[in-house]
Design an enzyme around this catalytic site. Structure first.
Site, PDB file in Angstrom:
ATOM      1  N   ASP A   1      -0.251   5.033   1.019  1.00  0.00           N
ATOM      2  CA  ASP A   1      -0.551   5.934   2.139  1.00  0.00           C
ATOM      3  C   ASP A   1      -0.481   5.190   3.467  1.00  0.00           C
ATOM      4  OD1 ASP A   1      -1.327   8.069   0.333  1.00  0.00           O
ATOM      5  OD2 ASP A   1      -3.170   6.965   0.001  1.00  0.00           O
TER       6      ASP A   1
ATOM      7  N   ASP B   1       0.870  -1.161   0.000  1.00  0.00           N
ATOM      8  CA  ASP B   1       0.000   0.000   0.000  1.00  0.00           C
ATOM      9  C   ASP B   1       0.918   1.224   0.000  1.00  0.00           C
ATOM     10  OD1 ASP B   1      -2.409   1.558   0.411  1.00  0.00           O
ATOM     11  OD2 ASP B   1      -1.810   1.728   2.506  1.00  0.00           O
TER      12      ASP B   1
ATOM     13  N   ASP C   1      -1.394  -0.647   5.986  1.00  0.00           N
ATOM     14  CA  ASP C   1      -1.592  -0.098   7.331  1.00  0.00           C
ATOM     15  C   ASP C   1      -3.033  -0.158   7.810  1.00  0.00           C
ATOM     16  OD1 ASP C   1      -2.282   2.013   5.401  1.00  0.00           O
ATOM     17  OD2 ASP C   1      -2.590   3.224   7.197  1.00  0.00           O
TER      18      ASP C   1
END
Length: 218
Positions: free
Chosen positions: A10, A8, A167
């Site tokens: 961000d 990922d 995250d």
């Protein structure tokens, strides 16, 4: 055995919230709506910008206003997405370690693909990612397992030979649904507890440890 790691963007490789919050707040203000503290915007992200805008506006905001905010945001963010974004400490070293171990690397984000590619070129110009994929018309977003199709095609690998690191619970659920090894990035925008609850298999303390855990699977 794992032969590739997909990330990922961000909250995993980069802290992009300052630039996201700036663009979102400018779009909200342009439409006469309240703005938010930068770190409050962390709680809005993870499901794509449309979902973030819905969380940022008052519940009774008309649909046409939502569309206007999105329009303003997309243009603003594309132009200013590299002003305050920063790499998390240890991420460049982690990527280098994985490359040294022979892993193929990729990025799959729910950001607009052109923006994701611009950001990756700016902050990781020397990292040979096999793919940097994001939102385009007609392509499913995470956690839809179909979002993995172009990633696996680019890597030339089955899902079971790929780890996906993110995250958010969305990232972990996506990885599990696809059959990738789900790896957590608890230094990002969601809690360690959320990532464990959703089923993360690898739960490191920091990027260096994530690199070590992934290397051990190669």
């Amino acid at each position: 055995m794992i032969h590739a790691v997909v990330f990922d963007l961000d909250g995993t490789l980069l802290d992009t919230i300052p630039d996201i919050a700036g663009a979102l707040n400018r779009a909200l203000a342009a439409c006469g709506l309240p703005t938010h503290p930068v770190r409050r915007v962390e709680t809005f992200v993870g499901g794509g910008i449309r979902d973030a805008v819905r969380k940022a506006v008052p519940a009774d905001t008309p649909g046409e206003t939502l569309e206007r905010i999105l329009e303003i945001y997309k243009e603003d963010y594309c132009n200013r997405c590299t002003e305050q974004t920063a790499r998390y400490p240890g991420v460049p070293e982690m990527l280098e370690r994985l490359l040294q171990h022979g892993f193929a690397l990729g990025v799959l984000s729910n950001k607009t693909e052109a923006t994701a590619q611009k950001i990756v070129r700016t902050y990781f110009p020397d990292v040979p990612f096999r793919c940097v994929l994001g939102r385009v018309d007609g392509r499913p977003l995470k956690p839809d397992p179909a979002a993995a199709v172009p990633v696996l095609e680019a890597l030339g690998l089955p899902a079971g030979e790929v780890a996906y690191a993110g995250d958010s619970g969305t990232d972990i659920l996506f990885a599990k649904a696809v059959g990738m090894v789900p790896a957590a990035a608890p230094w990002g925008y969601r809690s360690r507890d959320e990532l464990v609850e959703k089923g993360a298999l690898l739960v490191p303390e920091n990027p260096r440890e994530l690199g070590e855990l992934l290397a051990a699977l190669g």
